[in-house]
Write a protein that holds these residues in place. Structure first.
Motif, PDB file in Angstrom:
ATOM      1  N   ARG A  75       0.833  -1.215   0.000  1.00  0.00           N
ATOM      2  CA  ARG A  75       0.000   0.000   0.000  1.00  0.00           C
ATOM      3  C   ARG A  75       0.862   1.257   0.000  1.00  0.00           C
ATOM      4  O   ARG A  75       0.461   2.318   0.491  1.00  0.00           O
ATOM      5  N   ALA A  76       2.067   1.137  -0.563  1.00  0.00           N
ATOM      6  CA  ALA A  76       2.966   2.290  -0.686  1.00  0.00           C
ATOM      7  C   ALA A  76       3.906   2.043  -1.854  1.00  0.00           C
ATOM      8  O   ALA A  76       3.975   0.946  -2.403  1.00  0.00           O
ATOM      9  N   ARG A  77       4.626   3.081  -2.242  1.00  0.00           N
ATOM     10  CA  ARG A  77       5.628   2.982  -3.305  1.00  0.00           C
ATOM     11  C   ARG A  77       6.986   3.308  -2.702  1.00  0.00           C
ATOM     12  O   ARG A  77       7.186   4.402  -2.147  1.00  0.00           O
ATOM     13  N   ALA A  78       7.917   2.376  -2.824  1.00  0.00           N
ATOM     14  CA  ALA A  78       9.258   2.569  -2.265  1.00  0.00           C
ATOM     15  C   ALA A  78      10.290   2.543  -3.389  1.00  0.00           C
ATOM     16  O   ALA A  78      10.197   1.738  -4.318  1.00  0.00           O
ATOM     17  N   ARG A  79      11.259   3.432  -3.294  1.00  0.00           N
ATOM     18  CA  ARG A  79      12.328   3.438  -4.296  1.00  0.00           C
ATOM     19  C   ARG A  79      13.669   3.740  -3.614  1.00  0.00           C
ATOM     20  O   ARG A  79      13.714   4.374  -2.555  1.00  0.00           O
ATOM     21  N   LEU A  80      14.730   3.269  -4.228  1.00  0.00           N
ATOM     22  CA  LEU A  80      16.078   3.575  -3.763  1.00  0.00           C
ATOM     23  C   LEU A  80      16.462   4.933  -4.342  1.00  0.00           C
ATOM     24  O   LEU A  80      16.600   5.066  -5.561  1.00  0.00           O
ATOM     25  N   ALA A  81      16.571   5.939  -3.496  1.00  0.00           N
ATOM     26  CA  ALA A  81      16.791   7.304  -3.978  1.00  0.00           C
ATOM     27  C   ALA A  81      18.259   7.599  -4.262  1.00  0.00           C
ATOM     28  O   ALA A  81      18.584   8.290  -5.225  1.00  0.00           O
ATOM     29  N   MET A  82      19.156   7.093  -3.428  1.00  0.00           N
ATOM     30  CA  MET A  82      20.589   7.319  -3.623  1.00  0.00           C
ATOM     31  C   MET A  82      21.390   6.430  -2.702  1.00  0.00           C
ATOM     32  O   MET A  82      20.906   5.995  -1.653  1.00  0.00           O
ATOM     33  N   LYS A  83      22.609   6.121  -3.129  1.00  0.00           N
ATOM     34  CA  LYS A  83      23.535   5.360  -2.297  1.00  0.00           C
ATOM     35  C   LYS A  83      24.518   6.321  -1.639  1.00  0.00           C
ATOM     36  O   LYS A  83      24.842   7.375  -2.194  1.00  0.00           O
ATOM     37  N   VAL A  84      24.978   5.955  -0.454  1.00  0.00           N
ATOM     38  CA  VAL A  84      25.899   6.803   0.301  1.00  0.00           C
ATOM     39  C   VAL A  84      27.106   5.948   0.693  1.00  0.00           C
ATOM     40  O   VAL A  84      26.956   4.934   1.384  1.00  0.00           O
ATOM     41  N   HIS A  85      28.272   6.363   0.240  1.00  0.00           N
ATOM     42  CA  HIS A  85      29.485   5.585   0.504  1.00  0.00           C
ATOM     43  C   HIS A  85      29.852   5.643   1.975  1.00  0.00           C
ATOM     44  O   HIS A  85      29.635   6.660   2.647  1.00  0.00           O
ATOM     45  N   ARG A  86      30.399   4.559   2.473  1.00  0.00           N
ATOM     46  CA  ARG A  86      30.770   4.478   3.891  1.00  0.00           C
ATOM     47  C   ARG A  86      31.764   5.570   4.292  1.00  0.00           C
ATOM     48  O   ARG A  86      31.781   6.013   5.442  1.00  0.00           O
ATOM     49  N   SER A  87      32.578   6.022   3.332  1.00  0.00           N
ATOM     50  CA  SER A  87      33.591   7.033   3.636  1.00  0.00           C
ATOM     51  C   SER A  87      32.986   8.402   3.940  1.00  0.00           C
ATOM     52  O   SER A  87      33.680   9.294   4.437  1.00  0.00           O
ATOM     53  N   ALA A  88      31.695   8.577   3.664  1.00  0.00           N
ATOM     54  CA  ALA A  88      31.044   9.864   3.942  1.00  0.00           C
ATOM     55  C   ALA A  88      30.791  10.065   5.434  1.00  0.00           C
ATOM     56  O   ALA A  88      30.517  11.176   5.876  1.00  0.00           O
ATOM     57  N   PHE A  89      30.862   8.982   6.205  1.00  0.00           N
ATOM     58  CA  PHE A  89      30.526   9.038   7.625  1.00  0.00           C
ATOM     59  C   PHE A  89      31.768   9.137   8.506  1.00  0.00           C
ATOM     60  O   PHE A  89      32.854   8.712   8.122  1.00  0.00           O
ATOM     61  N   THR A  90      31.545   9.673   9.703  1.00  0.00           N
ATOM     62  CA  THR A  90      32.556   9.653  10.754  1.00  0.00           C
ATOM     63  C   THR A  90      31.919   9.073  12.008  1.00  0.00           C
ATOM     64  O   THR A  90      30.946   9.641  12.511  1.00  0.00           O
ATOM     65  N   PRO A  91      32.435   7.946  12.537  1.00  0.00           N
ATOM     66  CA  PRO A  91      33.436   7.077  11.889  1.00  0.00           C
ATOM     67  C   PRO A  91      32.798   6.313  10.734  1.00  0.00           C
ATOM     68  O   PRO A  91      31.584   6.120  10.729  1.00  0.00           O
ATOM     69  N   PRO A  92      33.611   5.868   9.742  1.00  0.00           N
ATOM     70  CA  PRO A  92      33.042   5.111   8.626  1.00  0.00           C
ATOM     71  C   PRO A  92      32.480   3.780   9.122  1.00  0.00           C
ATOM     72  O   PRO A  92      33.187   3.039   9.800  1.00  0.00           O
ATOM     73  N   PRO A  93      31.223   3.469   8.829  1.00  0.00           N
ATOM     74  CA  PRO A  93      30.687   2.150   9.192  1.00  0.00           C
ATOM     75  C   PRO A  93      31.343   1.078   8.332  1.00  0.00           C
ATOM     76  O   PRO A  93      32.009   1.380   7.336  1.00  0.00           O
ATOM     77  N   LYS A  94      31.121  -0.167   8.685  1.00  0.00           N
ATOM     78  CA  LYS A  94      31.721  -1.265   7.931  1.00  0.00           C
ATOM     79  C   LYS A  94      30.978  -1.545   6.630  1.00  0.00           C
ATOM     80  O   LYS A  94      31.485  -2.264   5.774  1.00  0.00           O
TER      81      LYS A  94
END
Length: 279
Positions: free
Chosen positions: A176-195
């Motif tokens: 009953r909804a519409r879901a889409r993948l809007a964008m990917k985010v690289h692990r290096s964008a975070f502090t600390p980088p997740p695994k």
């Protein structure tokens, strides 16, 4: 005053903040990336937005700069002073609630239709998503969900039948909804980088199919995917009326859950309801 905000790294240093592993925190500092995330739900000028786990306020400032009126739920008391400074920079546009997002009635605190935009803490993201997508009331109080997940979870939400990622989350997101993948985010964008890599999922409510209850569909998908390697005639035995519903729906009981389309799950749930109504 809002255009003179210090860089996020300086805010974090000034308040002595560090990401808490126990709270599933990973901070984003890239303000161009944060602005792109805030743009996913469309124009936010004067719109009510609920943010979960703002931390030091990186995404919060992007939402405020986009014109939103933000209610942020933050459990980490260490982040409250930094968010208070952000509130001073955008007078009357930021309300901070220090609480556990899982314990709060979101519709009650918002009191108007609202968009959800959040870099969700990894340890509560799936639980919150299931809560937002479930329930009998539809359309929901939220008008859209723009959520950061681990990429694996995001792919499970938008997965197609017959794929290894397809499961309960995809049915919950799609019936009953519409879901889409809007964008990917690289692990290096975070502090600390997740695994792991991350991704943004955007969800908008759709019309609810007539003639079935959300709880019945939830029970069917829980049972079917809880034993996804078994045939439906085995995995659905615990759901009252499900086996006869398979017959009435014309669905082969030797199939496995991952081969069924969302429409077929809806058909089973509807048939269960019809069977209980007629005795």
């Amino acid at each position: 005053m809002s255009d003179t905000l210090p860089p996020l790294r300086d805010v974090i240093a000034a308040h002595g903040l560090s990401a808490s592993k126990a709270l599933g925190q990973n901070f984003l500092f890239d303000e161009q990336l944060l602005a792109r995330i805030a743009a996913v739900p469309g124009g936010l000028a004067n719109r009510a937005v609920l943010e979960i786990g703002p931390g030091p306020g990186g995404l919060t400032r992007a939402l405020l700069r986009a014109g939103a009126r933000v209610t942020a739920i933050e459990r980490d008391a260490r982040c409250i002073p930094a968010l208070a400074e952000l509130g001073d920079a955008f007078p009357g546009r930021l309300r901070v609630i220090e609480d556990d997002a899982l314990a709060v009635d979101h519709a009650a605190i918002m009191d108007e239709p609202f968009a959800v935009v959040a870099n969700l803490p990894y340890n509560i993201g799936t639980a919150l998503f299931i809560r937002w997508m479930g329930g009998a009331e539809w359309p929901p109080a939220w008008t859209s969900l723009t959520l950061m997940f681990q990429q694996e979870v995001a792919q499970r939400i938008v997965a197609a039948p017959g794929t290894s990622a397809y499961g309960r989350l995809a049915v919950l997101a799609g019936w009953r909804a519409r879901a889409r993948l809007a964008m990917k985010v690289h692990r290096s964008a975070f502090t600390p980088p997740p695994k792991v890599m991350s991704a943004i999922v955007h969800v908008e409510p759709d019309a609810m199919p007539a003639g079935l209850s959300a709880r019945t569909l939830e029970r069917v998908t829980e049972a079917a995917f809880g034993q996804r390697r078994k045939m439906l005639r085995q995995s659905l035995k615990s759901v009252p009326g499900a086996l006869s519903a398979l017959d009435r729906s014309g669905i082969d009981s030797t199939r496995r859950a991952e081969t069924l389309t969302i429409d077929e799950f809806v058909k089973i749930a509807r048939a269960i309801g019809d069977g209980s109504a007629t005795g």
